[in-house]
Write an enzyme that holds these catalytic residues in place. Structure first.
Site, short mmCIF file in Angstrom:
data_model
loop_
_atom_site.label_atom_id
_atom_site.label_comp_id
_atom_site.label_asym_id
_atom_site.label_seq_id
_atom_site.Cartn_x
_atom_site.Cartn_y
_atom_site.Cartn_z
N ASP A 64 0.80 -1.23 0.00
CA ASP A 64 0.00 0.00 0.00
C ASP A 64 0.84 1.28 0.00
OD1 ASP A 64 1.04 -0.38 2.51
OD2 ASP A 64 -0.83 -0.22 3.61
N HIS A 65 2.09 1.20 0.43
CA HIS A 65 2.91 2.41 0.55
C HIS A 65 3.60 2.79 -0.76
CE1 HIS A 65 2.27 1.94 4.84
NE2 HIS A 65 3.01 3.01 5.10
N ASP A 119 3.98 -1.33 11.31
CA ASP A 119 3.55 0.01 10.96
C ASP A 119 2.97 0.63 12.22
OD1 ASP A 119 2.78 1.70 8.27
OD2 ASP A 119 1.51 2.13 10.00
N ARG A 379 -0.18 12.63 10.08
CA ARG A 379 1.00 13.39 10.53
C ARG A 379 1.24 14.59 9.64
NH1 ARG A 379 4.11 7.68 11.29
NH2 ARG A 379 3.35 7.46 13.42
N SER A 539 6.89 7.09 13.00
CA SER A 539 6.82 5.81 12.29
C SER A 539 7.52 4.66 13.01
CB SER A 539 7.47 6.02 10.93
OG SER A 539 8.02 4.86 10.44
N ARG A 541 9.32 2.63 11.26
CA ARG A 541 10.37 2.20 10.31
C ARG A 541 11.68 1.86 11.01
NH1 ARG A 541 10.09 8.13 7.59
NH2 ARG A 541 7.95 7.42 7.59
C1 MIC Z 1 4.10 6.36 8.33
O1 MIC Z 1 2.92 6.70 8.38
O2 MIC Z 1 5.04 7.09 8.72
C2 MIC Z 1 4.43 5.00 7.76
C3 MIC Z 1 5.06 5.20 6.46
O3 MIC Z 1 3.25 4.26 7.58
C4 MIC Z 1 5.34 4.30 8.76
C5 MIC Z 1 5.91 3.04 8.29
C6 MIC Z 1 7.07 3.22 7.36
O4 MIC Z 1 7.89 4.13 7.53
O5 MIC Z 1 7.18 2.40 6.45
C7 MIC Z 1 4.70 4.03 10.11
O6 MIC Z 1 3.82 4.75 10.51
O7 MIC Z 1 5.14 3.13 10.83
FE1 SF4 Z 2 -0.05 4.79 5.12
FE2 SF4 Z 2 1.29 5.46 7.32
FE3 SF4 Z 2 -0.18 7.25 6.01
FE4 SF4 Z 2 -1.38 5.32 7.31
S1 SF4 Z 2 -0.12 6.92 8.21
S2 SF4 Z 2 -1.88 6.03 5.26
S3 SF4 Z 2 0.01 3.62 7.01
S4 SF4 Z 2 1.64 6.22 5.27
#
Ligand code: MIC
Ligand code: SF4
Length: 645
Positions: A64-65, A119, A379, A539, A541
């Site tokens: 999805d990313h 995630d 965010r 995140s 990550r």
């Molecule tokens: C995000 O919203 O920052 C992400 C991208 O979903 C991350 C995961 C990632 O960095 O792959 C998260 O929230 O954990």
């Molecule tokens: Fe995707 Fe992270 Fe954004 Fe949710 S917050 S939509 S998981 S990138």
């Protein structure tokens, strides 16, 4: 005193430890989820552990990313992930099927179960009465291998809901209200458990929105009871058999209680550039808006998009605004279409994208220079949108659409009567992009397909006897993993290629960080980073730990750490040290040399305090609060080394 729902579920899953706040506990994990951006690394790690098939009740791999295929990289990663899913008994959600958290809520979330996801917004499933926690990829890999998940036992905050939301005020506003009181660190070490008469007024997707945004408060997770509303949701999803009623005891004990009268809430917004910079929408009203996006795992359910569609049946998007819609899932898109909502969006002038994270993680949808962008995302950390500087506001779908039609930030109550929205008793289900696991015998024959972008993990050396090095960077409070390891269309495709992605560590904070760190590493010295409060928020990550480690970072000295990042640091052998005297933060400058004599001995003997000698400035005392398991991991140099031992 009775038990909270949180402690009931934790108790049932407890493998070791006792439910005393702050103590390390281990819990059994029933379900896991991964998404592609963290998943490629998680599965490389899973392969290293050497298990033949996942040992969970259910594991799902979502794409999805990274669904922008600008070259072979993401496409190769998708194929790798699909072949891994086939090989190891994992469900596979193909690109276009939707955002992991939305799809998981629809198809798999189950009251009373535990879910670990790579995630940070995994707590979304708490809307369906489960304990759902975000973690680094390696922790999820271990859970898939049947190992328990270790965490500090959280405190349970009861959020007592009374009243009912007024028209044009929605679940997002509840979360924004809580963010305004708790801030981005108020939830650290806590679970937010919702109870009280207001609970039954909220649908499961609304509860999920609230749980999702608990992540922005730093909470370990958030949870709602599983009641009649949950039952209807599961029936609507064709999963009546997954329902179990789960409520806290009448006299449940909470460590703290927050009162929220839903009927008193008003439309709120998080102003640039932090989710806790909350104001009333009416205070910001009148500012011109260039872009509005409705989507993300926090707010792209059927109702969220239907309200936008209904408004657009009567009003057109303002000529100076681009209104973009990122549907949460294929199911949302299909049901929206069947209810006529898709047509409403088209007629009113919305621009429609495929289901996925898209601009929420900077995969396109960057706003124009010096303009305001309103998003229903999670965010608004600086630069996350892809434009620097950016001016991103986080709002509800109601505020989003009102502002899109007026062209300026608008309190949605100005639109008059709230449209009538009738949600189906049964959703039309479509699992065309959701592939079930293969039977064991067939799975064993599957070959893993690896493109050139999939680079195996390097070896990580154990902790040396003494640690000598340079503090290469000093940052302030609330540093996010987006600062440490940025995402976006250029960098995300490198998630399975550690040497390449490391070049971008701290890129927007100190563009020479990566080069200078490698220089220090080549001299045989360690790299250190100094931070303020809540270091590493955001995140899950693990690249924000893994890539710095690759560059030679061995110690992070901060006033406090965010939960997931702290665990990721430990998993990859970086020592998280907290200032004993926070004022010592002022003493250290970028470029200072440091020495910690006998660090290995100190860690293995369980020392709680270490002395860090700063060249020319004397000693700074650091607190190392590690469990026995964490100490072993730091000594071994990474959890993977430890698992192999
Ligand atoms: C995000 O919203 O920052 C992400 C991208 O979903 C991350 C995961 C990632 O960095 O792959 C998260 O929230 O954990
Ligand atoms: Fe995707 Fe992270 Fe954004 Fe949710 S917050 S939509 S998981 S990138």
């Amino acid at each position: 005193m009775g038990k909270s729902l949180t402690y009931k579920i934790l108790e049932e899953h407890l493998v070791s430890g006792t439910l005393k706040p702050g103590e390390e506990i281990a819990i059994k994990i029933d379900q896991t989820l991964t998404q592609d951006a963290t998943g490629t690394m998680a599965y490389l790690e899973f392969e290293t552990i050497g298990i033949d098939r996942v040992k969970t009740e259910l594991s799902v791999s979502y794409v999805d990313h990274n669904i922008l295929q600008t070259d072979f990289k993401n496409a190769d990663d998708h194929r790798f992930l699909q072949s891994i899913a086939k090989r190891y008994g994992i469900w596979f959600s193909k690109p276009g099927n939707g955002i992991c958290h939305q799809v998981h809520l629809e198809r798999f979330a189950k009251p009373g179960k535990t879910l670990l996801g790579s995630d940070s917004h995994t707590p979304t499933a708490g809307g369906c009465g489960m304990i759902a926690i975000g973690a680094g990829g390696l922790d999820v890999a271990m859970a898939m291998a049947g190992k328990p998940f270790y965490l500090r036992c959280p405190k349970v905050v009861g959020v007592h809901l009374t009243g009912k939301l007024n028209p044009w005020v929605s679940a997002r506003d509840v979360a924004l209200y809580l963010l305004s009181i708790l801030t981005v660190k108020g939830g650290l070490g806590k679970v937010l458990e919702y109870f009280g008469p207001g609970v039954k007024t909220l649908t499961v997707p609304e509860r999920a929105t609230i749980c999702n945004l608990g992540t922005e408060m730093g909470a370990t997770t958030s949870i709602f009871p599983a009641d009649e509303v949950t039952k209807s949701w599961l029936i609507a999803q064709g999963r009546a058999e997954d329902f179990t009623e789960l409520l806290p005891d009448e006299d449940a004990e909470y460590h703290e209680v927050i009162e929220v009268d839903l009927s008193k809430l008003e439309p709120l917004c998080a102003c640039p550039s932090s989710p806790d910079n909350v104001k009333k929408v009416e205070e910001e009203a009148g500012k011109p808006v260039a872009q509005v996006i409705v989507g993300s795992c926090a707010n792209s359910s059927l109702k969220d998009l239907l309200v936008v569609a209904k408004v657009l049946e009567k009003h057109r998007v303002h000529s100076d605004v681009c209104l973009e819609i990122n549907p949460g899932s294929l199911q949302v898109l299909e049901n929206l279409t069947l209810l006529g909502g898709f047509e409403g969006l088209l007629k009113g002038g919305a621009r429609i994208h495929q289901s996925g994270c898209l601009g929420c993680i900077g995969m396109g949808q960057a706003p124009p220079t010096n303009s305001i962008s309103l998003r229903t995302f999670t965010r608004n950390f600086p630069g996350r949108s892809g434009t620097i500087p950016d001016f991103v506001y986080l709002v509800s779908p109601e505020t989003a659409v009102a502002s899109a039609v007026k062209g300026v930030i608008t309190d949605p109550r100005e639109l008059g009567e709230y449209p009538e929205i009738i949600l189906p008793d049964r959703f039309v289900l479509n699992d065309a992009l959701l592939l079930p696991p293969l039977p064991e015998e067939e799975a064993k024959k599957v070959e893993i397909i690896r493109g050139p972008n999939i680079v195996p993990l390097p070896q990580f050396d154990p902790l040396p006897e003494d640690l000598e090095g340079v503090f290469l960077l000093k940052v302030g409070d609330n540093i996010t993993t987006d600062h440490i390891m940025p995402a976006g269309a250029h960098i995300l495709p490198l998630r399975s290629n550690l040497p390449e992605i490391s070049k971008y560590v701290y890129k927007n904070v100190d563009s020479d960080f990566s080069k200078n760190a490698l220089g220090i590493k080549e001299k045989g010295l360690a790299v250190g980073v100094v931070g303020g409060e809540n270091y590493g928020q955001g995140s899950s990550r693990e690249h924000a730990a893994l890539a710095p480690r690759y560059l030679g970072v061995r110690i992070k000295l901060a006033k406090s750490f965010a939960r997931i990042h702290r665990s990721n640091l430990i998993n990859f052998g970086i020592l998280p040290v907290v200032f004993k005297n926070p004022e010592d933060y002022e003493k250290i400058e970028k470029g200072d040399r440091f020495k910690i004599k006998g660090i290995r001995e100190a860690i293995s003997s369980g020392a709680k305090e270490i002395k860090i000698e700063i060249e020319g400035k004397g000693e700074v005392l650091g607190i190392v609060e590690l469990s026995e398991r964490e100490r072993k991991c730091i000594l071994a140099g990474s959890l993977l080394n430890l698992a192999k031992e």
